[in-house]
Design a protein around this motif. Structure first.
Motif, PDB file in Angstrom:
ATOM      1  N   MET A   1     -17.275   5.641  14.625  1.00  0.00           N
ATOM      2  CA  MET A   1     -17.478   6.482  15.797  1.00  0.00           C
ATOM      3  C   MET A   1     -17.523   5.610  17.047  1.00  0.00           C
ATOM      4  O   MET A   1     -18.174   4.572  17.071  1.00  0.00           O
ATOM      5  N   THR A   2     -16.842   6.055  18.072  1.00  0.00           N
ATOM      6  CA  THR A   2     -16.732   5.276  19.288  1.00  0.00           C
ATOM      7  C   THR A   2     -17.895   5.561  20.209  1.00  0.00           C
ATOM      8  O   THR A   2     -18.271   6.708  20.420  1.00  0.00           O
ATOM      9  N   ALA A 199     -19.495  28.076   9.908  1.00  0.00           N
ATOM     10  CA  ALA A 199     -18.582  27.133  10.560  1.00  0.00           C
ATOM     11  C   ALA A 199     -19.333  25.910  11.073  1.00  0.00           C
ATOM     12  O   ALA A 199     -18.861  24.773  10.940  1.00  0.00           O
ATOM     13  N   HIS A 200     -20.510  26.130  11.660  1.00  0.00           N
ATOM     14  CA  HIS A 200     -21.306  24.992  12.126  1.00  0.00           C
ATOM     15  C   HIS A 200     -21.698  24.087  10.960  1.00  0.00           C
ATOM     16  O   HIS A 200     -21.696  22.852  11.093  1.00  0.00           O
ATOM     17  N   ALA A 201     -22.036  24.692   9.833  1.00  0.00           N
ATOM     18  CA  ALA A 201     -22.418  23.889   8.666  1.00  0.00           C
ATOM     19  C   ALA A 201     -21.240  23.051   8.174  1.00  0.00           C
ATOM     20  O   ALA A 201     -21.399  21.864   7.851  1.00  0.00           O
ATOM     21  N   LEU A 202     -20.059  23.647   8.126  1.00  0.00           N
ATOM     22  CA  LEU A 202     -18.876  22.908   7.676  1.00  0.00           C
ATOM     23  C   LEU A 202     -18.527  21.779   8.638  1.00  0.00           C
ATOM     24  O   LEU A 202     -18.200  20.660   8.215  1.00  0.00           O
ATOM     25  N   ILE A 203     -18.587  22.066   9.932  1.00  0.00           N
ATOM     26  CA  ILE A 203     -18.277  21.038  10.924  1.00  0.00           C
ATOM     27  C   ILE A 203     -19.292  19.902  10.845  1.00  0.00           C
ATOM     28  O   ILE A 203     -18.937  18.719  10.909  1.00  0.00           O
ATOM     29  N   ALA A 204     -20.570  20.257  10.677  1.00  0.00           N
ATOM     30  CA  ALA A 204     -21.607  19.231  10.578  1.00  0.00           C
ATOM     31  C   ALA A 204     -21.393  18.345   9.357  1.00  0.00           C
ATOM     32  O   ALA A 204     -21.540  17.116   9.433  1.00  0.00           O
ATOM     33  N   GLN A 205     -21.035  18.951   8.224  1.00  0.00           N
ATOM     34  CA  GLN A 205     -20.785  18.168   7.014  1.00  0.00           C
ATOM     35  C   GLN A 205     -19.581  17.250   7.195  1.00  0.00           C
ATOM     36  O   GLN A 205     -19.590  16.095   6.751  1.00  0.00           O
ATOM     37  N   LEU A 207     -18.473  16.021  10.034  1.00  0.00           N
ATOM     38  CA  LEU A 207     -18.848  14.942  10.946  1.00  0.00           C
ATOM     39  C   LEU A 207     -19.728  13.915  10.243  1.00  0.00           C
ATOM     40  O   LEU A 207     -19.561  12.705  10.422  1.00  0.00           O
ATOM     41  N   TYR A 208     -20.673  14.405   9.444  1.00  0.00           N
ATOM     42  CA  TYR A 208     -21.581  13.494   8.742  1.00  0.00           C
ATOM     43  C   TYR A 208     -20.822  12.632   7.739  1.00  0.00           C
ATOM     44  O   TYR A 208     -21.108  11.441   7.576  1.00  0.00           O
ATOM     45  N   GLY A 209     -19.848  13.241   7.072  1.00  0.00           N
ATOM     46  CA  GLY A 209     -19.090  12.493   6.075  1.00  0.00           C
ATOM     47  C   GLY A 209     -17.895  11.746   6.630  1.00  0.00           C
ATOM     48  O   GLY A 209     -17.257  10.973   5.912  1.00  0.00           O
ATOM     49  N   PHE A 211     -15.072  13.127   7.629  1.00  0.00           N
ATOM     50  CA  PHE A 211     -13.833  13.711   7.142  1.00  0.00           C
ATOM     51  C   PHE A 211     -13.081  14.400   8.280  1.00  0.00           C
ATOM     52  O   PHE A 211     -13.639  15.239   8.992  1.00  0.00           O
ATOM     53  N   PHE A 212     -11.816  14.062   8.421  1.00  0.00           N
ATOM     54  CA  PHE A 212     -10.921  14.732   9.365  1.00  0.00           C
ATOM     55  C   PHE A 212     -11.433  14.668  10.802  1.00  0.00           C
ATOM     56  O   PHE A 212     -11.069  15.495  11.628  1.00  0.00           O
ATOM     57  N   THR A 213     -12.293  13.718  11.100  1.00  0.00           N
ATOM     58  CA  THR A 213     -12.865  13.647  12.442  1.00  0.00           C
ATOM     59  C   THR A 213     -12.210  12.535  13.239  1.00  0.00           C
ATOM     60  O   THR A 213     -11.691  11.567  12.685  1.00  0.00           O
ATOM     61  N   ASP A 214     -12.277  12.675  14.548  1.00  0.00           N
ATOM     62  CA  ASP A 214     -11.720  11.662  15.444  1.00  0.00           C
ATOM     63  C   ASP A 214     -12.719  11.423  16.566  1.00  0.00           C
ATOM     64  O   ASP A 214     -12.467  11.724  17.725  1.00  0.00           O
TER      65      ASP A 214
END
Length: 215
Positions: A1-2, A199-205, A207-209, A211-214
């Motif tokens: 994470m930047t 949706a918030h739960a999926l996005i949080a997971q 981000l925490y893991g 996955f597929f995040t930038d």
């Protein structure tokens, strides 16, 4: 994470601007309450709504007055305050209802006309509010948009404004006490709320893991 750092020389002016803006809103709310009561002495304005408005402004101040976040965890804490905690408090204060009571009849009619206009009716629909508030998070965090926004001085403030406004819109669409012509019934709103929570739960997971995040 930047991690993104903002110039220290801009922190104080930005903090002063935020404080002045919030104090101006508080003063405007106080004047509106006084005028509403003066226009209709038999119908007092509930004190708890004023407390709710003050609570919302305080949460915004807590999030924005300190220096801008320099890491993703700090950004997320700010996001929670601005986008999830402050909006319900501000919406429960019923600012539109207060404006309708405080303004003269001509001004109240103009607000009512705006509320019944097709663009506003579309914007305050729970599905539209869901897409603007929760759907935009996927676009922000799963694309380069977050890093792009945080690399510019105005990006931090634009994101904060979006979180606050979209959060208020969603809170209003789901459970706002203000007039909302065309708002669907409780089952539809509860469905949208459930989708938002999932949706918030999926996005949080994700981000925490990582996955597929930038971010």
């Amino acid at each position: 994470m930047t991690e993104h750092h903002h110039g220290a020389g801009t922190v104080l002016p930005q903090a002063v601007t935020v404080v002045l803006a919030l104090l101006s809103l508080a003063a405007l709310h106080h004047l509106a309450v006084r005028r509403a009561v003066r226009r209709n002495p038999a119908q007092d304005w509930p004190v708890w709504r004023t407390i709710s408005f003050a609570t919302g402004l305080t949460l915004v101040a807590v999030a924005l007055v300190p220096p801008a976040p320099t890491g993703f965890p700090a950004h997320m804490a700010q996001h929670m305050l601005i986008g999830m905690y402050a909006p319900p408090a501000l919406v429960l204060a019923a600012p539109v209802t207060l404006a309708l009571r405080a303004l003269p009849p001509a001004g109240a009619r103009r607000i009512t006309a705006v509320l019944h206009s097709p663009p506003v009716r579309c914007a305050v629909h729970p599905v539209s509010a869901l897409l603007l508030s929760t759907g935009s998070l996927a676009v922000l965090y799963f694309t380069p948009l977050y890093n792009t926004a945080m690399s510019h001085p105005a990006g931090h403030w634009l994101m904060a404004a979006h979180f606050l406004l979209s959060g208020c819109l969603f809170a209003h669409a789901i459970a706002g006490p203000d007039p909302a012509p065309g708002r669907p019934g409780v089952p539809a709103r509860l469905t949208c709320l459930g989708v938002a929570i999932a949706a918030h739960a999926l996005i949080a997971q994700a981000l925490y893991g990582g996955f597929f995040t930038d971010v």
